[in-house]
Each structure stands twice: as structure tokens, then as C-alpha cells.
Design an enzyme around this catalytic site. Structure first.
Site, PDB file in Angstrom:
ATOM      1  N   ASN A  20     -16.428   9.388 -63.359  1.00  0.00           N
ATOM      2  CA  ASN A  20     -17.052  10.968 -63.920  1.00  0.00           C
ATOM      3  C   ASN A  20     -17.231  10.948 -65.603  1.00  0.00           C
ATOM      4  O   ASN A  20     -17.201  10.492 -65.973  1.00  0.00           O
ATOM      5  CB  ASN A  20     -15.730  11.992 -63.105  1.00  0.00           C
ATOM      6  CG  ASN A  20     -14.574  11.567 -64.185  1.00  0.00           C
ATOM      7  OD1 ASN A  20     -14.735  11.527 -65.436  1.00  0.00           O
ATOM      8  ND2 ASN A  20     -13.652  11.345 -63.272  1.00  0.00           N
ATOM      9  N   ASP A  63      -6.260   4.979 -61.521  1.00  0.00           N
ATOM     10  CA  ASP A  63      -6.182   6.215 -60.938  1.00  0.00           C
ATOM     11  C   ASP A  63      -5.188   6.601 -59.519  1.00  0.00           C
ATOM     12  O   ASP A  63      -4.984   7.906 -59.629  1.00  0.00           O
ATOM     13  CB  ASP A  63      -7.893   6.298 -60.020  1.00  0.00           C
ATOM     14  CG  ASP A  63      -8.423   6.954 -61.411  1.00  0.00           C
ATOM     15  OD1 ASP A  63      -7.886   7.659 -62.703  1.00  0.00           O
ATOM     16  OD2 ASP A  63     -10.121   6.696 -61.392  1.00  0.00           O
ATOM     17  N   ASN A  69      -4.717  13.398 -55.685  1.00  0.00           N
ATOM     18  CA  ASN A  69      -5.935  13.052 -54.886  1.00  0.00           C
ATOM     19  C   ASN A  69      -5.422  11.692 -53.895  1.00  0.00           C
ATOM     20  O   ASN A  69      -5.912  11.363 -53.037  1.00  0.00           O
ATOM     21  CB  ASN A  69      -6.804  12.172 -55.472  1.00  0.00           C
ATOM     22  CG  ASN A  69      -7.356  12.953 -56.467  1.00  0.00           C
ATOM     23  OD1 ASN A  69      -7.231  12.671 -58.183  1.00  0.00           O
ATOM     24  ND2 ASN A  69      -7.977  13.294 -56.331  1.00  0.00           N
ATOM     25  N   ARG A  88     -11.133   3.450 -55.703  1.00  0.00           N
ATOM     26  CA  ARG A  88     -10.293   4.277 -55.619  1.00  0.00           C
ATOM     27  C   ARG A  88     -10.276   4.485 -54.017  1.00  0.00           C
ATOM     28  O   ARG A  88      -8.841   4.324 -53.389  1.00  0.00           O
ATOM     29  CB  ARG A  88     -10.488   6.232 -55.876  1.00  0.00           C
ATOM     30  CG  ARG A  88     -10.608   6.162 -57.585  1.00  0.00           C
ATOM     31  CD  ARG A  88     -10.236   7.941 -57.917  1.00  0.00           C
ATOM     32  NE  ARG A  88      -8.698   7.575 -57.648  1.00  0.00           N
ATOM     33  CZ  ARG A  88      -8.129   9.071 -58.098  1.00  0.00           C
ATOM     34  NH1 ARG A  88      -9.148   9.960 -58.095  1.00  0.00           N
ATOM     35  NH2 ARG A  88      -6.885   8.687 -57.649  1.00  0.00           N
ATOM     36  N   ARG A 137     -17.286  15.225 -55.263  1.00  0.00           N
ATOM     37  CA  ARG A 137     -16.811  14.939 -54.520  1.00  0.00           C
ATOM     38  C   ARG A 137     -16.627  14.289 -53.023  1.00  0.00           C
ATOM     39  O   ARG A 137     -17.048  13.491 -52.016  1.00  0.00           O
ATOM     40  CB  ARG A 137     -15.429  14.116 -54.904  1.00  0.00           C
ATOM     41  CG  ARG A 137     -15.121  13.823 -56.411  1.00  0.00           C
ATOM     42  CD  ARG A 137     -15.374  12.345 -56.690  1.00  0.00           C
ATOM     43  NE  ARG A 137     -15.343  11.295 -57.779  1.00  0.00           N
ATOM     44  CZ  ARG A 137     -14.877  11.318 -58.802  1.00  0.00           C
ATOM     45  NH1 ARG A 137     -13.541  11.470 -58.694  1.00  0.00           N
ATOM     46  NH2 ARG A 137     -14.795  10.528 -59.977  1.00  0.00           N
ATOM     47  N   HIS A 165     -13.788  17.788 -59.264  1.00  0.00           N
ATOM     48  CA  HIS A 165     -13.012  18.524 -58.648  1.00  0.00           C
ATOM     49  C   HIS A 165     -12.450  20.031 -58.573  1.00  0.00           C
ATOM     50  O   HIS A 165     -12.577  20.560 -59.728  1.00  0.00           O
ATOM     51  CB  HIS A 165     -11.641  17.713 -58.450  1.00  0.00           C
ATOM     52  CG  HIS A 165     -11.820  16.418 -58.153  1.00  0.00           C
ATOM     53  ND1 HIS A 165     -11.069  15.767 -58.683  1.00  0.00           N
ATOM     54  CD2 HIS A 165     -12.144  15.950 -56.730  1.00  0.00           C
ATOM     55  CE1 HIS A 165     -10.982  14.491 -58.065  1.00  0.00           C
ATOM     56  NE2 HIS A 165     -11.857  14.622 -56.979  1.00  0.00           N
ATOM     57  N   ASP A 167      -9.853  21.204 -58.260  1.00  0.00           N
ATOM     58  CA  ASP A 167      -8.753  21.791 -58.496  1.00  0.00           C
ATOM     59  C   ASP A 167      -9.078  21.916 -60.208  1.00  0.00           C
ATOM     60  O   ASP A 167      -7.617  21.693 -61.032  1.00  0.00           O
ATOM     61  CB  ASP A 167      -7.833  20.459 -58.868  1.00  0.00           C
ATOM     62  CG  ASP A 167      -7.773  19.960 -58.652  1.00  0.00           C
ATOM     63  OD1 ASP A 167      -8.377  18.431 -59.269  1.00  0.00           O
ATOM     64  OD2 ASP A 167      -6.747  18.517 -58.617  1.00  0.00           O
ATOM     65  N   ALA A 255      -9.513  10.274 -68.515  1.00  0.00           N
ATOM     66  CA  ALA A 255     -10.240   9.746 -67.326  1.00  0.00           C
ATOM     67  C   ALA A 255     -10.355  11.577 -65.786  1.00  0.00           C
ATOM     68  O   ALA A 255     -10.783  11.086 -65.002  1.00  0.00           O
ATOM     69  CB  ALA A 255      -8.734   9.024 -66.390  1.00  0.00           C
ATOM     70  N   CYS A 261      -3.377  17.300 -61.554  1.00  0.00           N
ATOM     71  CA  CYS A 261      -3.896  15.729 -61.313  1.00  0.00           C
ATOM     72  C   CYS A 261      -2.759  14.934 -60.997  1.00  0.00           C
ATOM     73  O   CYS A 261      -2.608  14.131 -59.825  1.00  0.00           O
ATOM     74  CB  CYS A 261      -5.109  15.444 -62.211  1.00  0.00           C
ATOM     75  SG  CYS A 261      -6.532  16.556 -62.237  1.00  0.00           S
TER      76      CYS A 261
HETATM   77  N1  ARG Z   1     -10.194   9.218 -62.567  1.00  0.00           N
HETATM   78  C1  ARG Z   1      -9.769   9.818 -61.657  1.00  0.00           C
HETATM   79  C2  ARG Z   1     -11.174  10.575 -60.660  1.00  0.00           C
HETATM   80  O1  ARG Z   1     -12.721  10.340 -61.384  1.00  0.00           O
HETATM   81  C3  ARG Z   1      -9.006  11.449 -61.723  1.00  0.00           C
HETATM   82  C4  ARG Z   1      -8.798  12.310 -60.917  1.00  0.00           C
HETATM   83  C5  ARG Z   1      -8.454  13.916 -61.096  1.00  0.00           C
HETATM   84  N2  ARG Z   1      -7.801  14.084 -60.145  1.00  0.00           N
HETATM   85  C6  ARG Z   1      -7.694  15.823 -59.914  1.00  0.00           C
HETATM   86  N3  ARG Z   1      -6.968  16.131 -58.617  1.00  0.00           N
HETATM   87  N4  ARG Z   1      -8.930  16.236 -60.110  1.00  0.00           N
HETATM   88  O2  ARG Z   1     -10.848  10.223 -59.324  1.00  0.00           O
END
Ligand code: ARG
Length: 266
Positions: A20, A63, A69, A88, A137, A165, A167, A255, A261
Site C-alpha cells: 500500500n 502484518d 483483516n 498476506r 483490496r 480499506h 475502515d 504500514a 486495524c
Molecule cells: N500493511 C497492511 C496491509 O496493507 C495494513 C493493514 C491495515 N488494516 C486495516 N484494517 N485497514 O494489508
């Protein structure tokens, strides 16, 4: 009864790949000691208002700390994530194993459809509506599949890669309000939000607040736990009856994640 959350300690957290925009300029730049301290502070703040379960971190899965997630929980049903990025995907088995060990029933979406759990799927408190984000995503096709469990599911299209995302830019509050960053949504999705929520229930945040991930707040009853928020926003939230706790998670922002998150609602 106190709300329950799942967290995963940051033993192996770092920015080790680039999936990201936040990660792009932060490869190898996490201060691990500070990250552990920030995670512990968040854990302690949230412990005041909630029960927290912990998941064992796994080496080489930096992560995994972002448990939001892992998937989405509805009562005793767990809908596991199917991560878009191969980096991931190895987390999936660890999350599924934990939920199976706790007796959750697993409800699988089609394996060919990416879905990133509570990162992109938020339940509206006090009714049965689910809001789903897509565009970066989660696959837009997840919408039809989620409708089996959530007949009232509304999909919102995300268009700003900093808010990849749902959230990160959309937060549902128990009093019926939504806190959101309007520019993160397509015009049609913004219209959907503004039709559903009356003006008095819309808390549109500016870019400065949004970039501190204020919309990525943990909500535990009337308590909001945020990375940061400016005094104007804090006052507005407090006038609505919300108590805010600010706890910096700046290492995790590198990140692309804020406080929410780091904790999945059980
Ligand atoms: N580095 C992670 C990713 O890009 C960060 C996830 C953040 N999580 C969230 N629920 N927004 O997947």
C-alpha cells in the site's frame, strides 16, 4: 457485558514489503521497540473498556498484527479473509485455526474472490446493515456473497489509494452517526452515504484528521480509541457523548494501519 476484541502482539511487525502507499516510503523503517511500546499502550487503553483475546504472532508475517483483516465475525460465525496480496495470504491459516479452536463456525466466501475482513466490512450498530468497501483490496463480487449472511449489505467504492480499506475512512458510531472522509469515495458512493445518514449524523473529517487515521477508531460502547484527532473534532465527538482516548500508533501508520486495524471485534 464488555465488548471483546482479538489482538496479535507485534513481535514480528515491520514494513518488509510494499502493498500500500503508506508502505512505499517506509520499507525497513519501523522502530520495533517503539512499536512494541505503542501496541502495549493501546492494549492497556482498550483493556479498560473491553476484554481482549490474544493470538500468537508468527515469524515472517509482519502484518499479522492487523487482526482486523483476519476476517469478519457475526455472532459465532467467522467469515475468513481471502487476502488480495500473496504476501498476506499465509496469515489465513493461522486466523482460521484460532477461530476453529474457539468453536466458531466458518463461513467461506468463494476462494477466487478477495475479501479483507473487517478492514472492508463494517456492521452498523443497532441494525443489521453491513457496509462493504471495494476498489483496492476486497473484490466488488464479495457483495453478493456477503448478502447470504447480511441481506442488507451496501457496497461503497473507494477511490483514494491512501484509504485503501473501508475502515481507514469510515467509522460507524453507536449513536447512529458516521465519521468519514468524503474524498475517499466515488461520487455515487458518497451520495449513498449522504442519503442513508441524515446531515446531523454525518461527521465529515478533513484531510488532516483523515491522514492521522481518525476514522480508524476503535469503538467500545461510547469510548473511542484513536491515534490522533484535533481539538475541534474531539469537542464535536464529546458533545455527542463520546469519550476519546488518544494513543499514538505512529509506527503502525508506516504500514498503513491505525488503532482499529490492530483489534478485531469478536
Ligand atoms: N500493511 C497492511 C496491509 O496493507 C495494513 C493493514 C491495515 N488494516 C486495516 N484494517 N485497514 O494489508
Amino acid at each position: 457485558m464488555k465488548p471483546r476484541f482479538l489482538m496479535c502482539p507485534p513481535d514480528y511487525f515491520g514494513v518488509e514489503y510494499n502493498i500500500n502507499l503508506w508502505m512505499t516510503h517506509n520499507l525497513g523503517r519501523v522502530n520495533s521497540t517503539l512499536a512494541k511500546k505503542q501496541w502495549q499502550n493501546l492494549f492497556e487503553s482498550l483493556s479498560q473498556y473491553a476484554e481482549i483475546e490474544q493470538l500468537k504472532p508468527q515469524p515472517q508475517l509482519p502484518d499479522m498484527v492487523f487482526t482486523a483483516n483476519a476476517g469478519l465475525v457475526k455472532g459465532s460465525t467467522f467469515i475468513p479473509s481471502r487476502f488480495k496480496h500473496p504476501e498476506r495470504q499465509p496469515e489465513e491459516i493461522h486466523f482460521c485455526t484460532w477461530f476453529a479452536s474457539k468453536g466458531y463456525r466458518q463461513f467461506d466466501l468463494a476462494s477466487s474472490v478477495s475479501f479483507e475482513g473487517e478492514g472492508d466490512a463494517l456492521s452498523e450498530p443497532n441494525n443489521n446493515r453491513l457496509w462493504m468497501g471495494y476498489g483496492f483490496r476486497t473484490d466488488a463480487r464479495a457483495h453478493e456473497l456477503l448478502k447470504v449472511l447480511f441481506p442488507q449489505c451496501t457496497a461503497l467504492q473507494l477511490i483514494d489509494p491512501r484509504f485503501y480499506h473501508l475502515d481507514t475512512c469510515f467509522c460507524l458510531l453507536p449513536g447512529g452517526q458516521v465519521m468519514y472522509f468524503p474524498n475517499a469515495f466515488s461520487a455515487a458512493s458518497l451520495q449513498t452515504i449522504e442519503t442513508h445518514f441524515a446531515e446531523k449524523n454525518r461527521i465529515a473529517v478533513d484531510e488532516e484528521n483523515a491522514l492521522y487515521f481518525v476514522c480508524n477508531a476503535i469503538v467500545a460502547d461510547n469510548n473511542l480509541i484513536l491515534n490522533h484527532a484535533n481539538p475541534t473534532l474531539i469537542n464535536r465527538l464529546s458533545a455527542l457523548g463520546y469519550r476519546t482516548t488518544l494513543t499514538s500508533v505512529s509506527e503502525f501508520l508506516k504500514a498503513g494501519g491505525g488503532t482499529k486495524c490492530l483489534a478485531l471485534r469478536l
